[in-house]
Design an enzyme around this catalytic site. Structure first.
Site, PDB file in Angstrom:
ATOM      1  N   PHE A 123       0.938  -1.012  -0.101  1.00 57.01           N
ATOM      2  CA  PHE A 123       0.037   0.044   0.102  1.00 57.01           C
ATOM      3  C   PHE A 123       0.691   1.190  -0.123  1.00 57.01           C
ATOM      4  O   PHE A 123       1.799   1.384   0.956  1.00 57.01           O
ATOM      5  CB  PHE A 123      -0.717   0.065   1.079  1.00 57.01           C
ATOM      6  CG  PHE A 123      -1.904   1.053   1.537  1.00 57.01           C
ATOM      7  CD1 PHE A 123      -3.026   1.021   1.005  1.00 57.01           C
ATOM      8  CD2 PHE A 123      -1.481   2.047   2.301  1.00 57.01           C
ATOM      9  CE1 PHE A 123      -4.173   1.904   1.319  1.00 57.01           C
ATOM     10  CE2 PHE A 123      -2.437   3.057   2.481  1.00 57.01           C
ATOM     11  CZ  PHE A 123      -3.619   3.027   2.043  1.00 57.01           C
ATOM     12  N   GLU A 127       5.157   9.399   1.561  1.00 56.01           N
ATOM     13  CA  GLU A 127       6.283  10.107   0.536  1.00 56.01           C
ATOM     14  C   GLU A 127       7.335  10.388   1.376  1.00 56.01           C
ATOM     15  O   GLU A 127       7.128  10.937   2.649  1.00 56.01           O
ATOM     16  CB  GLU A 127       5.698  10.938  -0.599  1.00 56.01           C
ATOM     17  CG  GLU A 127       4.827  10.328  -1.391  1.00 56.01           C
ATOM     18  CD  GLU A 127       4.257  11.434  -2.556  1.00 56.01           C
ATOM     19  OE1 GLU A 127       4.951  12.538  -2.687  1.00 56.01           O
ATOM     20  OE2 GLU A 127       3.357  10.939  -3.447  1.00 56.01           O
ATOM     21  N   THR A 159       5.855  -1.041   3.294  1.00 51.43           N
ATOM     22  CA  THR A 159       5.881  -2.288   4.068  1.00 51.43           C
ATOM     23  C   THR A 159       5.713  -3.242   2.926  1.00 51.43           C
ATOM     24  O   THR A 159       4.634  -3.307   2.003  1.00 51.43           O
ATOM     25  CB  THR A 159       4.715  -2.368   4.969  1.00 51.43           C
ATOM     26  OG1 THR A 159       4.758  -1.420   6.018  1.00 51.43           O
ATOM     27  CG2 THR A 159       4.800  -3.840   5.722  1.00 51.43           C
ATOM     28  N   ARG A 269      11.033 -15.214  39.841  1.00 58.82           N
ATOM     29  CA  ARG A 269      12.180 -14.581  40.027  1.00 58.82           C
ATOM     30  C   ARG A 269      12.250 -14.120  41.580  1.00 58.82           C
ATOM     31  O   ARG A 269      11.262 -13.631  41.885  1.00 58.82           O
ATOM     32  CB  ARG A 269      12.215 -13.243  39.285  1.00 58.82           C
ATOM     33  CG  ARG A 269      13.514 -12.469  39.694  1.00 58.82           C
ATOM     34  CD  ARG A 269      14.699 -12.834  39.119  1.00 58.82           C
ATOM     35  NE  ARG A 269      15.956 -11.907  39.643  1.00 58.82           N
ATOM     36  CZ  ARG A 269      17.165 -12.010  39.399  1.00 58.82           C
ATOM     37  NH1 ARG A 269      17.607 -13.031  38.826  1.00 58.82           N
ATOM     38  NH2 ARG A 269      17.867 -11.089  39.794  1.00 58.82           N
ATOM     39  N   GLN A 341      11.335  -3.546  32.281  1.00 56.50           N
ATOM     40  CA  GLN A 341      11.892  -2.965  33.318  1.00 56.50           C
ATOM     41  C   GLN A 341      11.662  -4.041  34.412  1.00 56.50           C
ATOM     42  O   GLN A 341      12.655  -4.237  35.565  1.00 56.50           O
ATOM     43  CB  GLN A 341      10.956  -1.526  33.996  1.00 56.50           C
ATOM     44  CG  GLN A 341      11.368  -1.068  35.284  1.00 56.50           C
ATOM     45  CD  GLN A 341      12.858  -0.357  34.986  1.00 56.50           C
ATOM     46  OE1 GLN A 341      13.255  -0.213  33.907  1.00 56.50           O
ATOM     47  NE2 GLN A 341      13.569  -0.033  36.132  1.00 56.50           N
ATOM     48  N   GLY A 345      18.314  -6.603  33.831  1.00 55.54           N
ATOM     49  CA  GLY A 345      19.101  -7.072  32.773  1.00 55.54           C
ATOM     50  C   GLY A 345      18.915  -7.989  31.934  1.00 55.54           C
ATOM     51  O   GLY A 345      19.177  -8.014  30.625  1.00 55.54           O
ATOM     52  N   GLU A 368       0.190   3.684   9.882  1.00 58.17           N
ATOM     53  CA  GLU A 368      -1.261   3.851   9.530  1.00 58.17           C
ATOM     54  C   GLU A 368      -1.906   4.715  10.513  1.00 58.17           C
ATOM     55  O   GLU A 368      -2.815   4.661  10.864  1.00 58.17           O
ATOM     56  CB  GLU A 368      -1.831   2.479   9.958  1.00 58.17           C
ATOM     57  CG  GLU A 368      -1.007   1.492   8.992  1.00 58.17           C
ATOM     58  CD  GLU A 368      -1.903   0.031   8.720  1.00 58.17           C
ATOM     59  OE1 GLU A 368      -3.182   0.321   8.898  1.00 58.17           O
ATOM     60  OE2 GLU A 368      -1.486  -0.985   8.295  1.00 58.17           O
TER      61      GLU A 368
HETATM   62  N1  CAA Z   1     -13.412   7.446   5.032  1.00 58.96           N
HETATM   63  C1  CAA Z   1     -13.831   7.970   4.057  1.00 58.96           C
HETATM   64  N2  CAA Z   1     -13.582   9.330   3.589  1.00 58.96           N
HETATM   65  C2  CAA Z   1     -12.911   9.879   4.483  1.00 58.96           C
HETATM   66  C3  CAA Z   1     -12.302   9.472   5.606  1.00 58.96           C
HETATM   67  C4  CAA Z   1     -12.444   8.146   5.984  1.00 58.96           C
HETATM   68  N3  CAA Z   1     -12.149   7.759   7.038  1.00 58.96           N
HETATM   69  N4  CAA Z   1     -11.561  10.530   6.423  1.00 58.96           N
HETATM   70  C5  CAA Z   1     -11.708  11.773   5.369  1.00 58.96           C
HETATM   71  N5  CAA Z   1     -12.495  11.184   4.366  1.00 58.96           N
HETATM   72  C6  CAA Z   1     -12.722  12.331   3.345  1.00 58.96           C
HETATM   73  C7  CAA Z   1     -13.584  13.463   3.854  1.00 58.96           C
HETATM   74  O1  CAA Z   1     -14.858  13.232   4.038  1.00 58.96           O
HETATM   75  C8  CAA Z   1     -13.239  14.645   2.764  1.00 58.96           C
HETATM   76  O2  CAA Z   1     -13.983  14.331   1.786  1.00 58.96           O
HETATM   77  P1  CAA Z   1     -15.077  15.683   1.373  1.00 58.96           P
HETATM   78  O3  CAA Z   1     -14.428  16.912   0.965  1.00 58.96           O
HETATM   79  O4  CAA Z   1     -15.575  15.101   0.122  1.00 58.96           O
HETATM   80  O5  CAA Z   1     -15.938  15.855   2.806  1.00 58.96           O
HETATM   81  C9  CAA Z   1     -11.764  14.064   2.403  1.00 58.96           C
HETATM   82  O6  CAA Z   1     -11.584  12.797   2.715  1.00 58.96           O
HETATM   83  C10 CAA Z   1     -10.853  14.968   2.963  1.00 58.96           C
HETATM   84  O7  CAA Z   1     -10.800  14.769   4.376  1.00 58.96           O
HETATM   85  P2  CAA Z   1     -10.136  15.838   5.350  1.00 58.96           P
HETATM   86  O8  CAA Z   1     -10.500  17.106   5.163  1.00 58.96           O
HETATM   87  O9  CAA Z   1     -10.456  15.308   6.908  1.00 58.96           O
HETATM   88  O10 CAA Z   1      -8.492  15.585   4.969  1.00 58.96           O
HETATM   89  P3  CAA Z   1      -7.274  15.919   5.645  1.00 58.96           P
HETATM   90  O11 CAA Z   1      -6.266  16.720   4.745  1.00 58.96           O
HETATM   91  O12 CAA Z   1      -7.757  17.058   6.943  1.00 58.96           O
HETATM   92  O13 CAA Z   1      -6.549  14.760   6.546  1.00 58.96           O
HETATM   93  C11 CAA Z   1      -6.072  13.180   8.066  1.00 58.96           C
HETATM   94  C12 CAA Z   1      -7.075  14.086   7.378  1.00 58.96           C
HETATM   95  C13 CAA Z   1      -6.850  12.291   9.015  1.00 58.96           C
HETATM   96  C14 CAA Z   1      -5.027  13.894   8.927  1.00 58.96           C
HETATM   97  C15 CAA Z   1      -5.406  12.275   7.227  1.00 58.96           C
HETATM   98  O14 CAA Z   1      -4.692  12.950   6.235  1.00 58.96           O
HETATM   99  C16 CAA Z   1      -4.854  11.095   7.778  1.00 58.96           C
HETATM  100  O15 CAA Z   1      -5.227  10.183   8.229  1.00 58.96           O
HETATM  101  N6  CAA Z   1      -3.432  11.080   7.679  1.00 58.96           N
HETATM  102  C17 CAA Z   1      -2.456  10.194   8.331  1.00 58.96           C
HETATM  103  C18 CAA Z   1      -1.947   9.301   6.887  1.00 58.96           C
HETATM  104  C19 CAA Z   1      -1.859   7.780   7.557  1.00 58.96           C
HETATM  105  O16 CAA Z   1      -2.378   7.244   8.396  1.00 58.96           O
HETATM  106  N7  CAA Z   1      -0.618   7.405   6.876  1.00 58.96           N
HETATM  107  C20 CAA Z   1      -0.214   5.915   7.256  1.00 58.96           C
HETATM  108  C21 CAA Z   1       0.438   5.545   6.000  1.00 58.96           C
HETATM  109  S1  CAA Z   1       0.159   3.969   5.596  1.00 58.96           S
HETATM  110  C22 CAA Z   1       0.957   2.893   6.539  1.00 58.96           C
HETATM  111  O17 CAA Z   1       1.459   3.039   7.310  1.00 58.96           O
HETATM  112  C23 CAA Z   1       1.063   1.551   5.757  1.00 58.96           C
HETATM  113  C24 CAA Z   1       2.027   0.517   6.096  1.00 58.96           C
HETATM  114  O18 CAA Z   1       2.803   0.294   5.227  1.00 58.96           O
HETATM  115  C25 CAA Z   1       2.068  -0.195   7.302  1.00 58.96           C
END
Ligand code: CAA
Length: 386
Positions: A123, A127, A159, A269, A341, A345, A368
């Site tokens: 996934f 970036e 990942t 222990r 903790q 050791g 995530e």
């Molecule tokens: N489900 C569906 N739609 C959603 C949603 C959800 N859970 N959350 C937001 N949306 C939609 C909103 O409704 C909105 O749409 P509309 O304008 O039509 O209403 C749109 O998405 C934009 O939403 P926001 O304005 O809330 O967006 P934002 O820019 O403020 O960001 C945020 C929200 C929660 C900060 C989001 O960017 C976020 O979750 N950031 C974290 C990213 C993340 O989790 N990255 C993990 C990387 S993946 C990883 O780690 C995988 C791995 O390899 C293990």
């Protein structure tokens, strides 16, 4: 909410426990040390339906529900956190997204191989300069006259990136539209224009390979768009809601492993002529660990139940997933820290798995969606304010 598990749920938990104890636990230290990808264990998990737990049988999965997924993930993570990372990405971030947003031909083409454990999925959202602020992505998908897209840019912290066969990618197709200009694509890593970059030398979950990936004029035909053009951000957010239940389950499993080790250590222990578990300072630690572990497990099951309900109603379960992930990841950090903790050791030595648990726990508060992002999601949903 009904806490009675069905026979089928207990059966998949049993299968996961057996593989976890017989195959994963005995090899976990080796894979942690070498950082090798545990291909054979992943194949066995796939053969037993654990790479596509919620995937319907017609696409090669076990056809179970979100509660079963949590129960199985806890067992796998208790044996080794890194294995559960691979399982979680394949199940929640890859299969789940295609099942929810993909066309029939995409489900047949991509989900089956991953669910059966013959291929690995990834996934790609993050970036180098955009993590929590996911809409700040620079990876571009430029639409061509025939409807295909040319993709250029870098993604990081992927990942299973070093071994992935297929990837769900998010790229900016209309940069001036912000979140509404992002499109999701299905990527085949064997195609020209796809490159793997440096592998991350990580503190924990070392058996789950992580790397940068790069797209240099990668050609994605129109049929490789996942969901609708411009709706990629919603795909990402919705898939991450499910993913966060996976990480919460992982944190519960890891917390259980550290808690059980601590519990038996304080009974055996001796110090100052008595088992250290009879000292109040240790007892307080055990009580706090137990409370956080139980809260984490119950909230994770609640999130799975909410996901199941949402499948009937079409509603979201973002708050329940964020509450579970936040509580469980902070519980895992607290419990592994306390377990180390308590072991003194011995906990610091690589001869015991405690220091690995401690290193592995940290990532659950980061990927995530960091703990800060979970708090933001919960508070925004609760208050209606931004
Ligand atoms: N489900 C569906 N739609 C959603 C949603 C959800 N859970 N959350 C937001 N949306 C939609 C909103 O409704 C909105 O749409 P509309 O304008 O039509 O209403 C749109 O998405 C934009 O939403 P926001 O304005 O809330 O967006 P934002 O820019 O403020 O960001 C945020 C929200 C929660 C900060 C989001 O960017 C976020 O979750 N950031 C974290 C990213 C993340 O989790 N990255 C993990 C990387 S993946 C990883 O780690 C995988 C791995 O390899 C293990």
């Amino acid at each position: 909410m009904d806490f009675g598990f069905s026979e089928e749920q207990l059966m998949i938990q049993d299968v996961a426990r057996r593989i976890a104890q017989e195959k994963i636990a005995p090899t976990a230290a080796h894979f942690d040390q070498t950082g090798e990808f545990p291909s054979e264990n992943i194949r066995i998990l796939g053969e037993n339906g654990l790479m596509g737990i919620e995937v319907p049988a017609e696409y090669g999965g076990a056809g179970m529900d979100p509660i079963s997924y949590v129960l199985a993930m806890i067992e796998i993570a208790e044996a080794d956190c890194a294995h559960s990372t691979i399982v979680s990405v394949n199940n929640s971030l890859f299969c789940n997204g295609i099942l929810k947003f993909g066309r029939e031909d995409q489900k047949q083409k991509y989900v089956r191989a991953i669910a059966e454990g013959t291929a690995v999925g990834a996934f790609a959202l993050t970036e180098p300069q955009s993590g929590s602020d996911a809409t700040a992505m620079r990876c571009r998908a430029v639409k061509q006259a025939d409807g295909s897209f040319v993709i250029t840019g870098k993604k990081s912290w992927i990942t299973s990136g070093p071994v992935a066969d297929y990837i769900v990618l998010f790229a900016m197709s209309e940069p001036d539209k912000g979140a509404k200009g992002i499109t999701a694509f299905m990527i085949d890593t064997r195609k020209p224009g796809f490159h793997r970059g440096k592998t991350e030398p990580k503190m924990g979950i070392r058996a789950s390979a992580t790397c940068e990936i790069e797209f240099a004029d990668y050609l994605a035909p129109a049929e490789d768009v996942l969901g609708k053009e411009g709706e990629g951000f919603k795909v990402a957010m919705s898939v991450l809601d499910a993913g966060r239940i996976g990480i919460a389950s992982q944190a519960v499993g890891l917390g259980k492993a550290a808690y059980k080790a601590a519990l038996s250590y304080v009974q055996e222990r001796k110090s100052f002529g008595q088992p250290i578990g009879s000292f109040q300072m240790i007892q307080a630690k055990i009580a706090d660990m137990k409370c956080r572990l139980d809260a984490a497990e119950i909230l994770t099951l609640r999130a799975a139940w909410a996901k199941q309900e949402s499948e009937k109603t079409g509603g979201r379960f973002s708050t329940e997933a964020a509450v579970a992930k936040l509580t469980a990841s902070e519980a895992a950090m607290f419990i592994t820290h306390a377990a180390l903790q308590i072991h003194g050791g011995m906990g610091y030595s690589k001869e015991m798995p405690i220091e690995r648990y401690f290193r592995d726990a940290k990532i659950t508060e980061i990927y995530e969606g960091t703990s800060e992002i979970q708090r933001l999601v919960i508070a925004r949903n609760e208050t209606g304010l931004r």
